[in-house]
Scaffold this active site. Sequence first.
Site, short mmCIF file in Angstrom:
data_model
loop_
_atom_site.label_atom_id
_atom_site.label_comp_id
_atom_site.label_asym_id
_atom_site.label_seq_id
_atom_site.Cartn_x
_atom_site.Cartn_y
_atom_site.Cartn_z
N LYS A 195 -10.98 -26.74 16.76
CA LYS A 195 -11.08 -28.04 16.07
C LYS A 195 -10.25 -29.03 16.91
O LYS A 195 -9.03 -29.09 16.79
CB LYS A 195 -10.49 -27.89 14.65
N GLU A 270 3.20 -25.18 18.19
CA GLU A 270 3.84 -26.02 19.21
C GLU A 270 3.92 -27.41 18.61
O GLU A 270 2.89 -28.07 18.43
CB GLU A 270 3.01 -26.03 20.49
N CYS A 304 4.74 -34.24 24.58
CA CYS A 304 5.64 -33.55 23.64
C CYS A 304 6.99 -33.29 24.28
O CYS A 304 8.01 -33.32 23.61
CB CYS A 304 5.00 -32.26 23.16
N GLU A 406 10.55 -38.86 16.77
CA GLU A 406 9.62 -38.82 17.89
C GLU A 406 8.74 -40.06 17.86
O GLU A 406 8.08 -40.34 16.85
CB GLU A 406 8.74 -37.56 17.80
P1 NAD Z 1 -1.34 -34.15 14.48
O1 NAD Z 1 -0.43 -33.16 13.88
O2 NAD Z 1 -1.61 -35.41 13.77
O3 NAD Z 1 -2.78 -33.50 14.74
C1 NAD Z 1 -2.96 -32.35 15.54
C2 NAD Z 1 -4.23 -31.64 15.11
O4 NAD Z 1 -4.05 -31.15 13.80
C3 NAD Z 1 -5.46 -32.53 15.07
O5 NAD Z 1 -6.58 -31.81 15.54
C4 NAD Z 1 -5.59 -32.84 13.59
O6 NAD Z 1 -6.91 -33.14 13.20
C5 NAD Z 1 -5.14 -31.54 12.98
N1 NAD Z 1 -4.67 -31.62 11.59
C6 NAD Z 1 -4.05 -32.67 10.99
N2 NAD Z 1 -3.77 -32.36 9.69
C7 NAD Z 1 -4.20 -31.10 9.49
C8 NAD Z 1 -4.19 -30.22 8.37
N3 NAD Z 1 -3.68 -30.58 7.20
N4 NAD Z 1 -4.72 -28.99 8.52
C9 NAD Z 1 -5.23 -28.59 9.69
N5 NAD Z 1 -5.29 -29.38 10.79
C10 NAD Z 1 -4.76 -30.62 10.69
O7 NAD Z 1 -0.77 -34.41 15.96
P2 NAD Z 1 -1.32 -35.46 17.03
O8 NAD Z 1 -0.91 -36.82 16.59
O9 NAD Z 1 -2.74 -35.17 17.30
O10 NAD Z 1 -0.49 -35.03 18.33
C11 NAD Z 1 0.76 -35.50 18.65
C12 NAD Z 1 1.83 -34.49 18.26
O11 NAD Z 1 1.60 -33.25 18.92
C13 NAD Z 1 3.22 -34.91 18.67
O12 NAD Z 1 4.12 -34.63 17.65
C14 NAD Z 1 3.52 -34.01 19.88
O13 NAD Z 1 4.87 -33.79 20.15
C15 NAD Z 1 2.81 -32.78 19.49
N6 NAD Z 1 2.53 -31.96 20.68
C16 NAD Z 1 3.26 -30.82 20.85
C17 NAD Z 1 3.06 -30.04 21.99
C18 NAD Z 1 3.85 -28.79 22.19
O14 NAD Z 1 3.42 -27.97 22.98
N7 NAD Z 1 4.97 -28.60 21.53
C19 NAD Z 1 2.09 -30.41 22.92
C20 NAD Z 1 1.37 -31.59 22.71
C21 NAD Z 1 1.60 -32.34 21.56
#
Ligand code: NAD
Length: 512
Positions: A195, A270, A304, A406
Site C-alpha cells: 500500500k 521505521e 527521516c 519532526e
Molecule cells: P504517514 O504515517 O502519514 O503515512 C505512511 C503510510 O501509512 C502511508 O502509506 C499512509 O497511507 C499509511 N497510513 C496512514 N494511516 C494509516 C493507518 N491508520 N493504518 C494503516 N496505514 C496508514 O507518514 P508520511 O507522512 O507518509 O511519511 C513521513 C514520515 O515517515 C516521517 O515521520 C518520516 O520520518 C517517516 N519515515 C521514516 C523512515 C524510517 O526509516 N525511520 C523512513 C522514511 C520516512
Amino acid sequence: MTQNTTQTAQTATEHFVPDNLPTNLKHYIAGKFVDSADGGTFDILDPVTNQPYCTAASGQQADVDAATAAAKDAFANGPWPTMKPRERANVLYKIADAVVAQEDRLAEMETFDTGLPITQARGQARRAAENFRFFADLIVAQHDNAFNVPGSQMNYVKRKPIGVAGLITPWNTPFMLESWKLAPAIASGCTVVLKPAEFTPLSASLWAQIFEDAGLPEGVFNLVNGFGETAGDALVKHPDVPLISFTGESTTGQTIFRNCAEGLKGMSMELGGKSPAVVFDDADFDAAIDSTLFGVFSLNGERCTAGSRILVHRSIYDKFCERYAARAKNIVVGDPHDPDTQVGALVHPEHYDKVMSYVEMGKSEGKLLAGGGRPENLPAGQENGSYVAPTVFADVAPDARIFQEEIFGPVVAITPFDTDEEALELANNTKYGLAAYIWTNDLKRGHNFAQSVEAGMVWLNSHNVRDLRSPFGGVKASGLGHEGGYRSIDFYTDQQAVHITLGDVHTPKFGA
Ligand code: NAD
C-alpha cells in the site's frame, strides 16, 4: 528577513512533464491491473503546480480483501515460497537489472510526483536496484544453525517464509523505500500486498511490469492504492496478513501498533526522527559544514534521518552559524527537473502547510538566519508550487517545538553547548532516537559519545551513508525492530527448531 537572497534555479523555463504519464493508476491484484471494486478514485497532484495530473484507484476493504486473497493463494499454492534460493535470486537479479534499465524514466517520474531534485532521484533508482541484488546474494549465501549434542541430540533450524506481508510505505523517496521492503519480503519467499503512500503512487505503478517481466509468479506481488485510514487500515486489520512492515510517522505507527495487537501480528516499524548533529570544537570545520548542510537539506529535508538539530560547541558557535547561514542562502531552490536544483518542491500542499507553520513558529522560538518563507523568483508557471526556502534558526532552546518536533522539511534548529555532558543531554532530549551525527577528531570522545547517545544509528564524521548489511532502525519513538541484512530476513521468516533424538530418551514413567 533574509529569504530574498535564496537562490532559485531559473534555467528551466517550461515545466517538464515526463512522456506518456498514466492518467489513471489502478490496483494490481492477481496479475491484473484493476479499478476499485466501487470505482472510487482520488486525485494526485504535481508538487510544482499543485494541480491534479492523474487519478488513482481508491482502495477499500473489498480491494484489500481481493489482494490479500491473491497473495494468500500464491503463498499456499504457488511455486514462490518453496523455490530454491538460487532460482528466487535469479528473478531478483532480473528485477534489479530492469530497475537500472529504467533509471532515467524512473527518476523523471519520481521527481515529477514527489518534487525531489532530479539528481537526487537518480540515486534512488540505483539504490532500489541494489536492494534486490543484496537480498538475492543474501538468500543464496544464507545458512542456518545446527546444534549437535554428541550422542544424544541433533538440533537444526529450518527457516520458513511467514506468509502474506502487508507493506505500508511513506511518500519520501517512495520507490526506494518500497524496494527496501519488497526485496527482503519477496526474497524470503513471502507474498505481499503493498500500500504505497497516497501522495506519491506514480513510481509504484512501475513495479508490476518490472516483476512480471522478471518472471515473478502471479499473485506474489499485489498493490492496492489508497488512503491510510481506508486501504492501509484494512490491510493492517486483515486476518490473513500476519506481518506488517510500516514506515511512516510515529503517531501512525502507534495506531498501527494498536491495530496489530488484536491479531498478534509481527511488526516492523521505521518511524520519525529529530536527529542531532553534534559539532565539537575539534571537528574538521569545513567538512562538518558541508555534511550538516547536506544532512538536513538533501531530499528537500523530507528525510527521516535528517540531522535537523545541530548542536555546536560555544567556542565555534558564532563562526559556525555565520558560515552555515551563508551557505544555506546560497542553496539553489527551484524546478526539481533542473539538474542545478538542490532543493525542489515539497511533496503536497498539506505537507507544505505543516512545514510553513513550523517556519512561522520558529520566528518566535529562535533567531532566523536564513530562509523563513517562500523563495522569490520561482520558475515561470511554478509560483504556486510547494516551495520553501532553506530555513535556519539559531539559539533554539531545547524546549522549543522546532527543537522537539519532526518538521520533515528544509528547516534546521541550531543550539550551542558548553560541555560534552551538556551536548549529550541535548542530543538525547527528544522523544525520537533514529540517527545521530558526531563531528570530532578525538577518538575517545567520539566513541564515548556514540555509545551514550540514544540513537539506532550513529555516524562519526559523516552524514548518512549506509552499508546495506548494517542494521537500520531507531529507538524510542523512532521505531520498533531493526531492518537491514539478515535482520530483514529474520522478520519475514519463522525459524523452526527441529530436535532429533540420537540416543535413548530418558522419560519418567508416569503411571507405570
Ligand atoms: P504517514 O504515517 O502519514 O503515512 C505512511 C503510510 O501509512 C502511508 O502509506 C499512509 O497511507 C499509511 N497510513 C496512514 N494511516 C494509516 C493507518 N491508520 N493504518 C494503516 N496505514 C496508514 O507518514 P508520511 O507522512 O507518509 O511519511 C513521513 C514520515 O515517515 C516521517 O515521520 C518520516 O520520518 C517517516 N519515515 C521514516 C523512515 C524510517 O526509516 N525511520 C523512513 C522514511 C520516512
